[in-house]
Design an enzyme around this catalytic site. Structure first.
Site, PDB file in Angstrom:
ATOM      1  NE  ARG A  92      -4.134  -1.763   0.179  1.00  0.00           N
ATOM      2  CZ  ARG A  92      -4.168  -2.883  -0.546  1.00  0.00           C
ATOM      3  NH1 ARG A  92      -3.163  -3.176  -1.352  1.00  0.00           N
ATOM      4  NH2 ARG A  92      -5.215  -3.695  -0.472  1.00  0.00           N
ATOM      5  CD  GLU A 109      -2.910   2.730  -5.948  1.00  0.00           C
ATOM      6  OE1 GLU A 109      -3.591   1.864  -6.519  1.00  0.00           O
ATOM      7  OE2 GLU A 109      -2.251   2.518  -4.903  1.00  0.00           O
ATOM      8  CG  HIS A 147      -3.223  -1.268  -7.214  1.00  0.00           C
ATOM      9  ND1 HIS A 147      -3.625  -0.548  -6.117  1.00  0.00           N
ATOM     10  CD2 HIS A 147      -3.135  -2.560  -6.781  1.00  0.00           C
ATOM     11  CE1 HIS A 147      -3.782  -1.353  -5.078  1.00  0.00           C
ATOM     12  NE2 HIS A 147      -3.491  -2.584  -5.466  1.00  0.00           N
TER      13      HIS A 147
END
Length: 341
Positions: free
Chosen positions: A252, A280, A299
């Site tokens: 993360r 993000e 991601h």
């Protein structure tokens, strides 16, 4: 899909996903596999508040959930008096299971183990590619379009006896260590919940956090985002990295101090491979987008494309076990749920 008569051997079940997750996961093959085990509601649920959703919940014994499923709060549970278990086709259940769901005794299984594999594969690929400087060299080679004098390659390039530090023996961290065993690498591990003997059994040397960052050529982050791990990869730890060391983050974004990472990368002191960032995605004007020693991916390390079938395959098998009275092989307890990323 047509409704299927319910029998004691085939528990009543409903899918609960976001529309996007339903499109990705519910292929005809996956639906047919679930059909063999349970009596499915006609359509996936995308919310729990409408009269139609409440009617489905009123008879549902098993929810087959995924990304975008709303939390199972007390209101939802009141509408689902027969609900006994949840088969989660994604990893973390923290946003799904509430105190009310745990207190009700809802059994839950997660596909975290299945989703760990593609993340581990991505990580191993990036460890090996960055060790050979493939990611950085490709761009320069495309620009130069001329032969490279291999005799001038620095001795620091390569994967022979390179030191790789793994931050956290999570499901993914353990799988990375396992996949790295065939290579001539020294593997270090930091995890405060693992003993030295356990680390040795995994194939790694247990280290303190400061030692791991100081000794590693590559550090790969696999810590879940918890109050105690926010900013765990601090400015001091980034400063302790060797010159030209690589920081890989597939966990993360907020686990890493992004200001410190950006400064070190822009100064050319370290390299980075980031599948997650904070925020993000990064703002369009963020300097890491154009930093030549940083690789950014959207991601994508987790399950994508045909890898989604691995998640539904595991979910079908878990549902089959549960319906047969054998219990879940990948059951998630309340105490463990907090540590799933």
């Amino acid at each position: 899909m047509p409704a299927i008569p319910r029998t004691p051997e085939r528990p009543s079940a409903a899918f609960a996903f976001s529309p996007g997750a339903a499109r990705a996961l519910l292929t005809p093959e996956a639906v047919a596999a679930f059909d063999e085990v349970c009596a499915l509601a006609p359509e996936p649920l995308h919310e729990f508040g409408s009269p139609a959703a409440r009617e489905v919940l009123s008879t549902t014994e098993v929810l087959i959930t995924g990304w975008g499923c709303p939390p199972l709060d007390s209101d939802v549970l009141a509408a689902a008096p027969r609900l006994r278990s949840v088969v989660h086709t994604a990893g973390s259940v923290r946003g799904l299971m509430t105190d009310a769901a745990w207190e009700r005794g809802i059994e839950i299984t997660s596909a975290a183990a299945a989703n760990a594999l593609p993340v581990a594969e991505y990580t191993v690929a990036m460890i090996l590619l960055s060790g050979k400087r493939v990611l950085e060299t490709t761009s320069g080679f495309r620009t130069a379009r001329t032969a490279v004098d291999w005799s001038l390659v620095p001795y620091s390039v390569g994967n022979y006896r390179r030191t790789v530090g793994i931050l956290s023996a999570s499901l993914i961290g353990r799988r990375v260590i396992e996949l790295l065993r065939p290579y001539d690498l020294r593997i270090l591990l930091y995890d405060p919940f693992v003993t030295a003997d356990e680390a040795t059994a995994l194939g790694a040397e247990l280290m303190g956090l400061d030692e791991l960052f100081a000794l590693s050529d590559t550090v790969s982050v696999h810590s879940p985002l918890l109050p105690g791990t926010h900013g765990l990869v601090s400015r001091e730890l980034i400063g302790a990295l060797r010159h030209d060391a690589v920081l890989i983050n597939t966990a993360r974004g907020p686990v890493v101090d992004h200001d410190a990472l950006t400064e070190a990368a822009l100064a050319g002191r370290i390299r980075a491979v980031l599948d997650v960032t904070d925020p993000e995605p990064l703002p369009p004007e963020h300097p890491l987008w154009t930093c030549p020693n940083v690789t950014l991916t959207p991601h994508l390390a987790g399950s994508q494309g045909n890898e989604w079938a691995r998640l539904t395959d595991l979910a079908v098998e878990e549902l089959r076990r549960w319906a047969a009275g054998d219990g879940f092989a990948h059951s998630v307890g309340r105490e463990r749920s907090a540590f799933l990323a």
